[in-house]
Design a protein around this motif. Structure first.
Motif, PDB file in Angstrom:
ATOM      1  N   VAL A  82       0.693  -1.156   0.176  1.00 18.79           N
ATOM      2  CA  VAL A  82      -0.049   0.345  -0.263  1.00 18.79           C
ATOM      3  C   VAL A  82       0.604   1.168  -0.419  1.00 18.79           C
ATOM      4  CG1 VAL A  82      -1.468   1.394   0.835  1.00 18.79           C
ATOM      5  CG2 VAL A  82      -1.971  -0.928   1.373  1.00 18.79           C
ATOM      6  N   ALA A  83       0.608   2.380  -1.477  1.00 15.74           N
ATOM      7  CA  ALA A  83       1.653   3.035  -0.697  1.00 15.74           C
ATOM      8  C   ALA A  83       0.313   4.589  -0.657  1.00 15.74           C
ATOM      9  CB  ALA A  83       1.961   3.863  -2.435  1.00 15.74           C
ATOM     10  N   LEU A  84       1.127   5.198   0.486  1.00 16.81           N
ATOM     11  CA  LEU A  84      -0.128   6.051   0.557  1.00 16.81           C
ATOM     12  C   LEU A  84       0.730   8.008   0.178  1.00 16.81           C
ATOM     13  CD1 LEU A  84      -1.175   6.458   4.719  1.00 16.81           C
ATOM     14  CD2 LEU A  84       0.061   8.323   3.735  1.00 16.81           C
ATOM     15  N   SER A  85      -0.175   8.486  -0.309  1.00 15.44           N
ATOM     16  CA  SER A  85       0.567  10.165   0.272  1.00 15.44           C
ATOM     17  C   SER A  85      -0.987  10.798   0.045  1.00 15.44           C
ATOM     18  CB  SER A  85       1.036   9.949  -1.530  1.00 15.44           C
ATOM     19  OG  SER A  85       0.065  10.601  -2.115  1.00 15.44           O
ATOM     20  N   TYR A  86      -0.844  12.548   1.030  1.00 21.53           N
ATOM     21  CA  TYR A  86      -1.453  13.052   1.077  1.00 21.53           C
ATOM     22  C   TYR A  86      -0.558  14.646   0.781  1.00 21.53           C
ATOM     23  CZ  TYR A  86       1.380  13.512   5.049  1.00 21.53           C
ATOM     24  OH  TYR A  86       2.746  14.196   5.493  1.00 21.53           O
ATOM     25  N   ASP A  87      -1.556  15.024   0.835  1.00 18.35           N
ATOM     26  CA  ASP A  87      -1.385  17.060   0.324  1.00 18.35           C
ATOM     27  C   ASP A  87      -2.491  17.528   1.164  1.00 18.35           C
ATOM     28  OD1 ASP A  87       0.206  19.092  -1.285  1.00 18.35           O
ATOM     29  OD2 ASP A  87      -1.943  19.045  -1.869  1.00 18.35           O
ATOM     30  N   THR A  88      -2.089  19.228   1.703  1.00 18.65           N
ATOM     31  CA  THR A  88      -2.810  19.703   1.726  1.00 18.65           C
ATOM     32  C   THR A  88      -2.631  21.249   0.747  1.00 18.65           C
ATOM     33  OG1 THR A  88      -3.361  19.511   3.808  1.00 18.65           O
ATOM     34  CG2 THR A  88      -3.713  21.301   3.740  1.00 18.65           C
ATOM     35  N   HIS A  89      -3.193  22.082   0.304  1.00 14.83           N
ATOM     36  CA  HIS A  89      -2.908  23.594  -0.488  1.00 14.83           C
ATOM     37  C   HIS A  89      -4.493  24.058  -0.308  1.00 14.83           C
ATOM     38  CE1 HIS A  89      -4.350  20.752  -3.537  1.00 14.83           C
ATOM     39  NE2 HIS A  89      -5.006  21.259  -3.926  1.00 14.83           N
ATOM     40  N   PRO A  90      -4.209  25.790  -0.262  1.00 10.55           N
ATOM     41  CA  PRO A  90      -5.172  26.466  -0.501  1.00 10.55           C
ATOM     42  C   PRO A  90      -5.980  25.789  -2.285  1.00 10.55           C
ATOM     43  CG  PRO A  90      -2.995  27.199  -0.834  1.00 10.55           C
ATOM     44  CD  PRO A  90      -2.702  26.194  -0.705  1.00 10.55           C
ATOM     45  N   ALA A  91      -7.107  26.405  -1.759  1.00 12.68           N
ATOM     46  CA  ALA A  91      -8.209  25.547  -2.502  1.00 12.68           C
ATOM     47  C   ALA A  91      -8.141  26.200  -3.970  1.00 12.68           C
ATOM     48  CB  ALA A  91      -9.787  25.984  -2.867  1.00 12.68           C
ATOM     49  N   ALA A  92      -7.575  27.093  -4.958  1.00  9.58           N
ATOM     50  CA  ALA A  92      -7.347  28.085  -5.715  1.00  9.58           C
ATOM     51  C   ALA A  92      -5.959  27.205  -6.177  1.00  9.58           C
ATOM     52  CB  ALA A  92      -7.045  29.390  -5.354  1.00  9.58           C
ATOM     53  N   GLY A 121     -14.899  35.318   0.726  1.00 11.09           N
ATOM     54  CA  GLY A 121     -13.924  36.046   0.593  1.00 11.09           C
ATOM     55  C   GLY A 121     -12.532  35.390   1.566  1.00 11.09           C
ATOM     56  N   ALA A 122     -12.764  34.029   2.476  1.00 11.02           N
ATOM     57  CA  ALA A 122     -12.640  33.290   3.498  1.00 11.02           C
ATOM     58  C   ALA A 122     -11.814  32.308   2.697  1.00 11.02           C
ATOM     59  CB  ALA A 122     -12.950  33.484   3.970  1.00 11.02           C
ATOM     60  N   LYS A 123     -10.234  31.979   3.199  1.00  9.18           N
ATOM     61  CA  LYS A 123      -9.601  31.440   2.522  1.00  9.18           C
ATOM     62  C   LYS A 123      -9.773  30.254   3.193  1.00  9.18           C
ATOM     63  CE  LYS A 123      -5.508  32.312   1.588  1.00  9.18           C
ATOM     64  NZ  LYS A 123      -3.749  32.005   1.881  1.00  9.18           N
ATOM     65  N   THR A 124      -9.350  29.120   1.524  1.00  7.55           N
ATOM     66  CA  THR A 124     -10.442  27.872   2.010  1.00  7.55           C
ATOM     67  C   THR A 124      -9.239  26.625   1.749  1.00  7.55           C
ATOM     68  OG1 THR A 124     -11.336  27.814   0.503  1.00  7.55           O
ATOM     69  CG2 THR A 124     -12.821  27.823   1.551  1.00  7.55           C
ATOM     70  N   TYR A 125      -9.097  25.611   2.125  1.00  5.40           N
ATOM     71  CA  TYR A 125      -7.983  24.864   1.970  1.00  5.40           C
ATOM     72  C   TYR A 125      -8.395  22.989   1.587  1.00  5.40           C
ATOM     73  CZ  TYR A 125      -5.053  27.872   3.937  1.00  5.40           C
ATOM     74  OH  TYR A 125      -4.526  29.081   4.620  1.00  5.40           O
ATOM     75  N   VAL A 126      -7.460  22.188   0.723  1.00  9.37           N
ATOM     76  CA  VAL A 126      -7.963  20.963  -0.157  1.00  9.37           C
ATOM     77  C   VAL A 126      -7.387  20.016   1.092  1.00  9.37           C
ATOM     78  CG1 VAL A 126      -8.541  19.483  -2.359  1.00  9.37           C
ATOM     79  CG2 VAL A 126      -9.453  21.930  -2.306  1.00  9.37           C
ATOM     80  N   HIS A 127      -7.603  19.329   1.345  1.00  8.15           N
ATOM     81  CA  HIS A 127      -6.668  18.139   1.894  1.00  8.15           C
ATOM     82  C   HIS A 127      -7.267  17.251   0.956  1.00  8.15           C
ATOM     83  CE1 HIS A 127      -6.605  20.671   5.676  1.00  8.15           C
ATOM     84  NE2 HIS A 127      -7.698  21.189   5.754  1.00  8.15           N
ATOM     85  N   SER A 128      -5.914  15.973   0.694  1.00 10.60           N
ATOM     86  CA  SER A 128      -6.280  14.594   0.381  1.00 10.60           C
ATOM     87  C   SER A 128      -5.922  13.419   0.772  1.00 10.60           C
ATOM     88  CB  SER A 128      -6.223  14.797  -1.295  1.00 10.60           C
ATOM     89  OG  SER A 128      -5.292  16.317  -1.482  1.00 10.60           O
ATOM     90  N   LEU A 129      -6.000  12.348   0.376  1.00 10.92           N
ATOM     91  CA  LEU A 129      -5.490  11.963   0.269  1.00 10.92           C
ATOM     92  C   LEU A 129      -5.436  10.988  -0.499  1.00 10.92           C
ATOM     93  CD1 LEU A 129      -4.264   9.360   2.378  1.00 10.92           C
ATOM     94  CD2 LEU A 129      -6.443   8.705   3.673  1.00 10.92           C
ATOM     95  N   THR A 130      -4.498   9.848  -0.943  1.00  7.42           N
ATOM     96  CA  THR A 130      -4.328   9.202  -1.553  1.00  7.42           C
ATOM     97  C   THR A 130      -3.555   7.158  -0.953  1.00  7.42           C
ATOM     98  OG1 THR A 130      -4.339  10.396  -3.782  1.00  7.42           O
ATOM     99  CG2 THR A 130      -3.904   8.420  -4.752  1.00  7.42           C
ATOM    100  N   LEU A 131      -4.344   6.623  -1.718  1.00  2.08           N
ATOM    101  CA  LEU A 131      -4.331   5.299  -1.240  1.00  2.08           C
ATOM    102  C   LEU A 131      -3.529   4.185  -2.330  1.00  2.08           C
ATOM    103  CD1 LEU A 131      -6.239   5.003   1.993  1.00  2.08           C
ATOM    104  CD2 LEU A 131      -3.292   4.797   1.938  1.00  2.08           C
ATOM    105  N   ARG A 132      -2.982   3.678  -2.940  1.00 10.33           N
ATOM    106  CA  ARG A 132      -2.755   2.541  -3.956  1.00 10.33           C
ATOM    107  C   ARG A 132      -2.273   1.096  -3.747  1.00 10.33           C
ATOM    108  NH1 ARG A 132       1.232   5.605  -7.461  1.00 10.33           N
ATOM    109  NH2 ARG A 132       0.300   3.688  -9.519  1.00 10.33           N
ATOM    110  N   PHE A 133      -2.865   0.447  -3.662  1.00 16.55           N
ATOM    111  CA  PHE A 133      -2.784  -1.030  -3.481  1.00 16.55           C
ATOM    112  C   PHE A 133      -1.870  -1.851  -4.515  1.00 16.55           C
ATOM    113  CE2 PHE A 133      -5.843   0.263  -0.555  1.00 16.55           C
ATOM    114  CZ  PHE A 133      -5.377  -0.681   0.916  1.00 16.55           C
TER     115      PHE A 133
END
Length: 216
Positions: A82-92, A121-133
């Protein structure tokens, strides 16, 4: 002052009954989830500069897999790697990442209906997770899933459990759409859905309220 109270009341009315949501994309080959349920993590890493969340993500995924009947095993004996990766970045900002399930960047698209109320006008963020089997014997990828959540928190502390539970909400994945011939049945399956959660937590984990398959 009255205006502030009125706006606060509007926010409470908009968010009082809504729990978090995750958008999920998955692709799977037939037979995934059958037979031996052993796994080992490989290349657990993030694209962010802060790697302190590696262990938190891995631990959350391990707990969820254990609840689903998967058992951690040595690398040379585990059926799945299982390969795991994740990320957080501003939604734009869109970050292309070939490891994501499907053809879109990690965390994109966000849920088609944003969870809760977001101030203009509030800044939003995207949190993401990817799992690969990956099947150890065959060496091929047999399951890949990406989950994303959008909010106003610059760190994913609160989002990790929602991402993990959302990503593994349907394991093994079974396509509910009608079949279109035997060739399609044997082919790779893809789907996209929205996972909604209740506001309370059960046994320390988010409670899944519903899983809605989104149209193509």
């Amino acid at each position: 002052m009255r205006l502030i109270l009125l706006l606060a009341a509007c926010v409470a009315a908009a968010t009082g009954c809504a729990g978090p949501e995750t958008a999920v994309r998955v692709r799977s080959v037939p037979g995934f989830g059958s037979g031996e349920h052993t796994y080992a993590f490989v290349d657990a890493s993030s694209d962010a500069t802060d790697h302190q969340d590696d262990e938190r993500y891995a631990s959350a995924v391990a707990r969820r897999l254990a609840a689903l009947g998967y058992v951690a095993a040595p690398m040379d004996a585990a059926r799945y790697r299982v390969a795991l990766s994740y990320d957080t970045h501003p939604a734009a900002v869109a970050i292309a990442d070939a490891r994501c399930a499907g053809d879109a960047p990690c965390g994109a698209p966000a849920p088609r209906r944003a969870a809760g109320f977001v101030w203009p006008g509030a800044k939003t963020y995207v949190h993401s997770l990817t799992l690969r089997f990956f099947d150890r014997a065959e060496g091929r990828e047999v399951y890949a899933v990406s989950a994303s959540e959008r909010d106003r928190e610059p760190h994913a502390d609160h989002a990790i459990d929602y991402l993990v539970v959302g990503a593994l909400a349907r394991v093994p994945f079974e396509e509910s759409a009608p079949n279109h011939g035997s060739a399609t049945v044997a082919a790779e399956r893809r789907s996209e859905w929205k996972v909604t959660f209740g506001k309370d937590e059960t046994r320390g984990e988010p409670r899944v309220r519903g899983v809605a398959v989104l149209p193509d």
